[in-house]
Design a protein around this motif. Structure first.
Motif, PDB file in Angstrom:
ATOM      1  N   ARG A   1       0.790  -1.229   0.000  1.00  0.00           N
ATOM      2  CA  ARG A   1       0.000   0.000   0.000  1.00  0.00           C
ATOM      3  C   ARG A   1       0.824   1.282   0.000  1.00  0.00           C
ATOM      4  O   ARG A   1       0.303   2.344  -0.279  1.00  0.00           O
ATOM      5  CB  ARG A   1      -0.926   0.030   1.220  1.00  0.00           C
TER       6      ARG A   1
ATOM      7  N   ASP B   1      -9.721   0.355   1.375  1.00  0.00           N
ATOM      8  CA  ASP B   1      -9.128   0.860   2.614  1.00  0.00           C
ATOM      9  C   ASP B   1      -9.049   2.387   2.609  1.00  0.00           C
ATOM     10  O   ASP B   1      -9.071   3.014   3.656  1.00  0.00           O
ATOM     11  CB  ASP B   1      -7.782   0.205   2.952  1.00  0.00           C
ATOM     12  N   GLU B   2      -8.983   2.983   1.416  1.00  0.00           N
ATOM     13  CA  GLU B   2      -9.011   4.448   1.391  1.00  0.00           C
ATOM     14  C   GLU B   2     -10.354   4.956   1.909  1.00  0.00           C
ATOM     15  O   GLU B   2     -10.415   5.909   2.684  1.00  0.00           O
ATOM     16  CB  GLU B   2      -8.740   4.962  -0.024  1.00  0.00           C
TER      17      GLU B   2
ATOM     18  N   ALA C   1     -12.243   3.455   4.011  1.00  0.00           N
ATOM     19  CA  ALA C   1     -12.270   3.253   5.459  1.00  0.00           C
ATOM     20  C   ALA C   1     -11.532   4.380   6.175  1.00  0.00           C
ATOM     21  O   ALA C   1     -11.950   4.842   7.233  1.00  0.00           O
ATOM     22  CB  ALA C   1     -11.645   1.901   5.810  1.00  0.00           C
ATOM     23  N   MET C   2     -10.448   4.864   5.562  1.00  0.00           N
ATOM     24  CA  MET C   2      -9.692   5.946   6.197  1.00  0.00           C
ATOM     25  C   MET C   2     -10.472   7.250   6.144  1.00  0.00           C
ATOM     26  O   MET C   2     -10.403   8.062   7.068  1.00  0.00           O
ATOM     27  CB  MET C   2      -8.334   6.099   5.523  1.00  0.00           C
TER      28      MET C   2
ATOM     29  N   CYS D   1     -10.985   5.674  10.014  1.00  0.00           N
ATOM     30  CA  CYS D   1     -10.056   4.642  10.457  1.00  0.00           C
ATOM     31  C   CYS D   1      -8.634   5.149  10.290  1.00  0.00           C
ATOM     32  O   CYS D   1      -8.333   5.855   9.338  1.00  0.00           O
ATOM     33  CB  CYS D   1     -10.200   3.387   9.600  1.00  0.00           C
TER      34      CYS D   1
ATOM     35  N   ALA E   1      -7.746   0.459   9.032  1.00  0.00           N
ATOM     36  CA  ALA E   1      -8.084   0.042   7.673  1.00  0.00           C
ATOM     37  C   ALA E   1      -7.537  -1.348   7.397  1.00  0.00           C
ATOM     38  O   ALA E   1      -8.209  -2.191   6.794  1.00  0.00           O
ATOM     39  CB  ALA E   1      -7.519   1.038   6.657  1.00  0.00           C
TER      40      ALA E   1
ATOM     41  N   ARG F   1      -9.718  -3.810   9.660  1.00  0.00           N
ATOM     42  CA  ARG F   1     -11.162  -3.857   9.439  1.00  0.00           C
ATOM     43  C   ARG F   1     -11.512  -4.147   7.993  1.00  0.00           C
ATOM     44  O   ARG F   1     -12.608  -4.612   7.701  1.00  0.00           O
ATOM     45  CB  ARG F   1     -11.788  -2.529   9.829  1.00  0.00           C
ATOM     46  N   VAL F   2     -10.595  -3.846   7.077  1.00  0.00           N
ATOM     47  CA  VAL F   2     -10.941  -3.982   5.660  1.00  0.00           C
ATOM     48  C   VAL F   2     -10.028  -4.975   4.935  1.00  0.00           C
ATOM     49  O   VAL F   2     -10.491  -5.966   4.376  1.00  0.00           O
ATOM     50  CB  VAL F   2     -10.873  -2.612   4.955  1.00  0.00           C
TER      51      VAL F   2
ATOM     52  N   HIS G   1      -3.790  10.370   2.184  1.00  0.00           N
ATOM     53  CA  HIS G   1      -4.905  10.605   3.097  1.00  0.00           C
ATOM     54  C   HIS G   1      -5.312  12.058   3.051  1.00  0.00           C
ATOM     55  O   HIS G   1      -6.474  12.400   3.107  1.00  0.00           O
ATOM     56  CB  HIS G   1      -4.547  10.263   4.549  1.00  0.00           C
TER      57      HIS G   1
END
Lengths: 286, 336
Positions: free
Chosen positions: A103, A181-182, A184-185, A189, A194, A197-198, B10
């Motif tokens: 990632r 997962d993005e 989720a963030m 998260c 992430a 949970r993902v 992010h």
């Protein structure tokens, strides 16, 4: 897998070739299994005389005797602890490393991946000699008994199971869309949130495949086990040789014991083979 | 695996980077209270930390120690304190490659046996795996069962399976001699399989038996990536099934084969388990594989320095072959 090759029916020559080749390969693959099963049911004089396809009288004695001739139960427990320990350690560590590799784009990422992969080509003996010396010297200097202990053996098993786990898991993580997962963030998260949970739930088949593979290789390992164990920590790989005494080999017991130690891994493997094929496809072939 | 992964951003998606999210407390890293940007940059390294620490312990340090060992006279007297062993410089290497003296001569013999063994075992494993994978590409009754059967040799623990083979190869009580001598009358007497020259063929047989299922597994996975339309188009053009295999299946499998052959080569060349369980600590000359040979000269004659020098030479050889192989195969891919 409904991947029928051509719309036309296979011609006779193909069908016959297929029958003959697959029959020969089946016989080749199963010959030792046949010998193992049948010989384990023979009385001792049957396996000490000329080979016969079927026993003169079926007996279950070898299955009772294997536990007394050598301490098979202890070897079994040792193998279970060592293989299980090596599997847990390598998968737990590999999940984090594989997530980073899959990632994040960081400095040294490529170097790390290549190094990990290249350790797979090193001969085991290359690590065995130094590890043996390090363990012995460390034991003498500090009193930490790694040589001959189960913990020490687990550590040596990581030399092959950890790189493989990282490599295969990273391949599997790559096949999971990053959007997941993005998202989720975005929902609050952290990166670890992430991951657990993902990504980990989505990668369960891959993780199972890695566990099966790591366990299987550790369960079957001979080289390190033959050097790094003592009487109390001996694993099945070394312990099975105990059925051969100076004068006799109890072949019927050897075969019974071989069957007993094989059943758990073969059953697990065949049950989980779909995952393993999928994991290999994602991690190795693509 | 080789595709580069773009960095996860992010900040572009969180309204206030490092603000609310860091205070959320779910990510343990936030407790470090580093500036958000530094935290993000160091995160991959933190994730790698356990792996890096272990790698250092199990790969890097032993490698360094191994190389240092190879320059020392490390006999049984120095096992308990290897740093006290006297330096020998390049002597261990000189002895290993002096092919006129006993040590070098034996090493060369063992190396040549290993090469011959590897070519034969990898070739046959590849052939069996390819045949099985291609012949089982179409659906037919019992295919699922057969697939499971073919994977059994791969799933059985090495020592259990190879010990069974050693029982089958016993001269007087084994199944092999019973079939070829008692039933088929192919040989005059009962040949020995686990000592003498025949031991080479016994070793090849067991090695192929263990490895062809892996080739089968990989190639089966590779076959699933071939689009069906290729076969349909070929069939429309009148190509029979044999032609389709030759013109479509085999060329499409080339990328899988490139990896597969390399992996099989490395495993077979380094194999220790099969000969060790089949023959015990001392293999017959005809089947004296290099890893057994090094093990023997380290743990039986207690000369670790010499054993380490041999392992380093072995590693260098494998490195050179692997690099040449990778160069050759990627060149060929560019041509195609």
């Amino acid at each position: 897998m409904p991947d029928v090759r051509s719309p036309m029916a296979a011609p006779r020559s193909f069908v016959w070739t297929r029958r003959i080749v697959l029959t020969v390969l089946t016989a080749f693959a199963l010959a030792p299994v046949f010998v193992m099963v049948v010989s384990s049911l023979k009385p001792l004089q049957d396996v000490q005389g000329p080979f016969r396809w079927f026993p003169s009288g079926f007996t279950l004695r070898p299955y009772a005797d294997i536990w007394h001739t050598v301490p098979l139960a202890r070897y079994f427990v040792n193998s279970l602890l060592v293989a299980g320990g090596a599997t847990l350690c390598s998968v737990a560590v590999a999940i984090f490393a594989a997530y980073a590799v899959s990632r994040y784009d960081f400095k040294g990422r490529r170097f790390f991946s290549v190094t990990i992969l290249s350790t797979q080509m090193f001969p085991g003996i290359l690590f065995l000699l130094p590890l043996f010396l390090i363990f012995v010297n460390l034991g003498n200097a500090t009193g930490i008994a790694l040589y001959g202990s189960r913990g020490g053996l687990i550590l040596t098993y990581l030399t092959f199971s950890l790189p493989f786990s990282i490599w295969m898991l990273a391949g599997y993580f790559d096949s999971i869309p990053k959007d997941l997962d993005e998202a989720a963030m975005v929902d609050g998260c952290g990166p670890l949130g992430a991951l657990f949970r993902v990504v980990v739930p989505a990668a369960v088949p891959g993780i199972v495949a890695v566990c099966v593979y790591a366990f299987m290789t550790a369960w079957g390992e001979v080289l390190f086990a033959s050097v790094m164990t003592n009487d109390t920590t001996r694993t099945l790989a070394v312990g099975l040789q105990g059925y051969a005494t100076q004068t006799d080999v109890y072949w019927n017991q050897v075969m019974a014991a071989s069957l007993v130690v094989s059943v758990p891994v073969v059953a697990g493997f065949l049950l989980l083979q779909r995952y393993l094929v999928a994991g290999l496809t994602a991690g190795a072939v693509k | 695996m080789t595709a580069t992964v773009p960095p996860v951003r992010h900040s572009s998606k969180t309204p206030s980077p490092g603000g609310r999210r860091a205070a959320g407390g779910r990510a343990p890293l936030s407790r470090l209270r580093l500036p958000a940007r530094l935290r993000r940059a160091s995160l991959p390294y933190v994730l790698l930390l356990p792996a890096l620490a272990l790698e250092l312990l199990i790969h890097l340090v032993p490698m360094v120690v191994g190389v240092v060992m190879s320059f020392k006279e490390l006999t049984q007297f120095f096992i308990s304190d290897w740093s006290a062993a006297p330096w020998k410089g390049l002597d261990n290497y000189r002895v290993a490659v002096d092919f006129n003296a006993p040590v070098g001569e034996d090493l060369l013999k063992s190396f040549l046996v290993t090469c011959e063994f590897t070519v034969l075992a990898v070739g046959l494993s590849w052939l069996f795996g390819t045949a099985a994978a291609i012949l089982m590409q179409d659906a037919f009754r019992g295919r699922g069962l057969l697939r499971a059967v073919f994977l059994v040799p791969y799933a059985l623990p090495v020592y259990a399976a190879v010990i069974t083979w050693s029982f089958m190869f016993q001269r007087d009580t084994g199944m092999i001699n019973h079939v070829i001598h008692d039933q088929l009358h192919l040989t005059d007497g009962r040949p020995f399989w686990l000592i003498g020259d025949n031991s080479f063929y016994a070793l090849v047989t067991v090695s192929v038996w263990r490895q062809w299922p892996f080739a089968f597994l990989c190639l089966m996975a590779g076959l699933q990536n071939i689009p069906r339309e290729l076969y349909e188009a070929a069939a429309m053009d009148g190509a029979g099934i044999w032609q389709q295999i030759r013109r479509i299946t085999l060329p499409s499998l080339r990328p899988v084969n490139q990896v597969l052959v390399l992996v099989l080569f490395l495993w077979t060349f380094n194999d220790f388990n099969t000969p060790y369980v089949l023959f015990g600590r001392a293999a017959p000359d005809a089947a004296d594989l290099i890893s057994i040979h090094i093990y023997q000269s380290s743990f039986v004659t207690w000369n670790f320095g010499s054993g380490s020098a041999m392992s380093v030479l072995l590693l260098l050889f494998l490195l050179v072959v692997t690099v040449l192989y990778l160069l050759a195969t990627s060149l060929r891919r560019k041509d195609a």
